[in-house]
Scaffold this active site. Sequence first.
Site, PDB file in Angstrom:
ATOM      1  N   ARG A 120      -2.316   1.422   8.559  1.00 22.13           N
ATOM      2  CA  ARG A 120      -3.135   0.531   7.717  1.00 22.13           C
ATOM      3  C   ARG A 120      -4.502   0.243   8.327  1.00 22.13           C
ATOM      4  O   ARG A 120      -4.634   0.095   9.536  1.00 22.13           O
ATOM      5  CB  ARG A 120      -2.353  -0.755   7.452  1.00 22.13           C
ATOM      6  CG  ARG A 120      -1.052  -0.406   6.744  1.00 22.13           C
ATOM      7  CD  ARG A 120      -0.262  -1.583   6.343  1.00 22.13           C
ATOM      8  NE  ARG A 120      -0.943  -2.358   5.334  1.00 22.13           N
ATOM      9  CZ  ARG A 120      -0.519  -3.542   4.911  1.00 22.13           C
ATOM     10  NH1 ARG A 120       0.578  -4.064   5.437  1.00 22.13           N
ATOM     11  NH2 ARG A 120      -1.174  -4.204   3.987  1.00 22.13           N
ATOM     12  N   GLN A 167      -6.605 -11.757   3.414  1.00 24.00           N
ATOM     13  CA  GLN A 167      -6.315 -11.554   4.837  1.00 24.00           C
ATOM     14  C   GLN A 167      -7.612 -11.529   5.631  1.00 24.00           C
ATOM     15  O   GLN A 167      -7.709 -12.113   6.719  1.00 24.00           O
ATOM     16  CB  GLN A 167      -5.559 -10.251   5.041  1.00 24.00           C
ATOM     17  CG  GLN A 167      -4.224 -10.240   4.333  1.00 24.00           C
ATOM     18  CD  GLN A 167      -3.470  -8.940   4.522  1.00 24.00           C
ATOM     19  OE1 GLN A 167      -4.001  -7.984   5.077  1.00 24.00           O
ATOM     20  NE2 GLN A 167      -2.246  -8.906   4.058  1.00 24.00           N
ATOM     21  N   ASP A 307       0.453  -8.154  -5.079  1.00 25.93           N
ATOM     22  CA  ASP A 307       1.786  -7.836  -4.557  1.00 25.93           C
ATOM     23  C   ASP A 307       2.835  -7.686  -5.666  1.00 25.93           C
ATOM     24  O   ASP A 307       3.965  -7.259  -5.403  1.00 25.93           O
ATOM     25  CB  ASP A 307       2.247  -8.923  -3.580  1.00 25.93           C
ATOM     26  CG  ASP A 307       1.436  -8.891  -2.292  1.00 25.93           C
ATOM     27  OD1 ASP A 307       0.830  -7.846  -1.989  1.00 25.93           O
ATOM     28  OD2 ASP A 307       1.409  -9.920  -1.600  1.00 25.93           O
ATOM     29  N   LYS A 334      -1.436  -0.787   1.113  1.00 29.06           N
ATOM     30  CA  LYS A 334      -0.381  -1.777   1.390  1.00 29.06           C
ATOM     31  C   LYS A 334       0.690  -1.134   2.290  1.00 29.06           C
ATOM     32  O   LYS A 334       0.457  -0.108   2.908  1.00 29.06           O
ATOM     33  CB  LYS A 334       0.183  -2.301   0.073  1.00 29.06           C
ATOM     34  CG  LYS A 334      -0.850  -3.069  -0.763  1.00 29.06           C
ATOM     35  CD  LYS A 334      -1.332  -4.311  -0.032  1.00 29.06           C
ATOM     36  CE  LYS A 334      -2.392  -5.044  -0.840  1.00 29.06           C
ATOM     37  NZ  LYS A 334      -2.962  -6.159  -0.082  1.00 29.06           N
ATOM     38  N   ARG A 338       0.957   2.214  -2.711  1.00 26.45           N
ATOM     39  CA  ARG A 338       1.781   1.766  -3.850  1.00 26.45           C
ATOM     40  C   ARG A 338       1.395   2.420  -5.174  1.00 26.45           C
ATOM     41  O   ARG A 338       2.187   2.385  -6.111  1.00 26.45           O
ATOM     42  CB  ARG A 338       1.768   0.235  -3.963  1.00 26.45           C
ATOM     43  CG  ARG A 338       2.586  -0.410  -2.870  1.00 26.45           C
ATOM     44  CD  ARG A 338       2.744  -1.910  -3.051  1.00 26.45           C
ATOM     45  NE  ARG A 338       3.518  -2.442  -1.922  1.00 26.45           N
ATOM     46  CZ  ARG A 338       3.393  -3.656  -1.433  1.00 26.45           C
ATOM     47  NH1 ARG A 338       2.531  -4.505  -1.980  1.00 26.45           N
ATOM     48  NH2 ARG A 338       4.130  -4.052  -0.412  1.00 26.45           N
TER      49      ARG A 338
HETATM   50  C1  S3P Z   1      -1.951 -11.673   1.794  1.00 28.16           C
HETATM   51  C2  S3P Z   1      -2.942 -11.141   1.036  1.00 28.16           C
HETATM   52  C3  S3P Z   1      -2.791  -9.905   0.254  1.00 28.16           C
HETATM   53  C4  S3P Z   1      -1.325  -9.514   0.076  1.00 28.16           C
HETATM   54  C5  S3P Z   1      -0.526  -9.684   1.322  1.00 28.16           C
HETATM   55  C6  S3P Z   1      -0.604 -11.110   1.825  1.00 28.16           C
HETATM   56  C7  S3P Z   1      -2.262 -12.863   2.596  1.00 28.16           C
HETATM   57  O1  S3P Z   1      -3.463  -8.891   0.942  1.00 28.16           O
HETATM   58  O2  S3P Z   1      -1.217  -8.186  -0.390  1.00 28.16           O
HETATM   59  O3  S3P Z   1       0.827  -9.370   1.063  1.00 28.16           O
HETATM   60  O4  S3P Z   1      -1.343 -13.548   3.065  1.00 28.16           O
HETATM   61  O5  S3P Z   1      -3.450 -13.149   2.765  1.00 28.16           O
HETATM   62  P1  S3P Z   1      -5.049  -8.675   0.741  1.00 28.16           P
HETATM   63  O6  S3P Z   1      -5.658 -10.009   0.583  1.00 28.16           O
HETATM   64  O7  S3P Z   1      -5.526  -7.970   1.952  1.00 28.16           O
HETATM   65  O8  S3P Z   1      -5.156  -7.847  -0.514  1.00 28.16           O
END
Ligand code: S3P
Length: 421
Positions: A120, A167, A307, A334, A338
């Site tokens: 990733r 994230q 998700d 992911k 996906r």
């Molecule tokens: C998440 C944000 C999402 C999601 C992940 C959890 C988080 O990712 O897909 O399972 O806790 O901030 P991205 O914001 O990178 O798309």
Amino acid sequence: MSRLTVAGPVPLRGRVRVPGDKSISHRALLLAGLARGTSRVTGLSGGQDVAHTRAAVAALGARVDEDGPGTVTVTGATPVAPAAVVDVGNSGTGLRLLMGVCAGVAGTTRFDGDASLRRRPMDRVAVPLRRMGATVEGDGDTCRAPLSVAGGALRGIDYELPVPSAQVKGAVLLAGLAADGETVVRERLVTRAHTEELLADFGADVEVDAGERLVRLRPGPLTATDVSVPGDPSQAAFWLVAASIVPGSDVTVEQVYLGPARNGFLDVLQRMGADLEVDRGTGDVRARHAALVGTDVAPEEIPGLVDEVPALAVAAAFAEGSTRFLGAGELRVKESDRIATVASELGALGARVEPSSDALVVVGGGGLRPGVVDSHGDHRIAMAGAVAAVAADGATTIEGWDVVATSYPGFEDDLAALTRS
Ligand code: S3P
């Protein structure tokens, strides 16, 4: 390799409580680990991803004590770079958020994870953290794990997210806690708000400007607080989709988080004709079987349901007409790609799925037939396979089922309870 076999069709009936929200669980542990005093976190996700983050928080110097199932007390401490490699397992969220924390920690923290994690891209976090003053070294041009973060004196930045990612927003804000000066994160598409919500709960000087789509953070200490983690909407989605597509079903998922940028899948299901009742007071969401129709999911909706696409794709296979997920390129990075894995695994059950570089089209109308699904080491592909299995007419096997433990170790028990009557 472990497998799960389910004989469908079998209606789902009853009430279920899904694990505590994974995104909130990671952040509650990390912020409690940085805060002054002792925080009590209840309702934590019992999945392996969150267990890895909990161990990392302890490795960074906080005291973490178990106080019953799903409950921990965390006494914060100034973090110190651990000598041992921090293993984040399968968790991209854990790694990206921890990179943000460790950018502010003197010394070098090394991270690694499983085979999926090692594929990733971490450059999306490395780029802003380097701009703040950290040194981040990883593998290849996308800075993959194993990687290291050498932190120390950081300066705040004003950063517009190049990809819609909660994230990345979270990592930059966590680094901003230890930076000199203000940090501003701007987003073009709205992403989940857990970092800013929890920063406010822990007493940070944080301001959200919803109109401008920005979060402004001034560095400063955090104060311990208690966090009660609500149910994970991304896990609720599996049961709500299953109930919507199997005749005779009536399921209520209790105490689901219904905050911003997490419930787009409920809007999509409602547009498809799902029979949903949402109680905004309790967070309970009830679904009963209904005839579904296809819909278009627009690019700006994707971050709010990123998700849930594997589950929604199963619903789409049972809908009349096509469902198009547009501007969904983020799905390719992911736990598995996906777009490819939804297409191959629902395809293996007879669905017509047309993948492209950043979109996924499910041509509905045909339902699904029983068969064999490969999880590809991705918990959400495995659980989407189980939802398909309860609806298909015959026995369906999901290979590589054990990966479900990363986020929902009790899934099989909950499935058994809901299909018992
Ligand atoms: C998440 C944000 C999402 C999601 C992940 C959890 C988080 O990712 O897909 O399972 O806790 O901030 P991205 O914001 O990178 O798309």
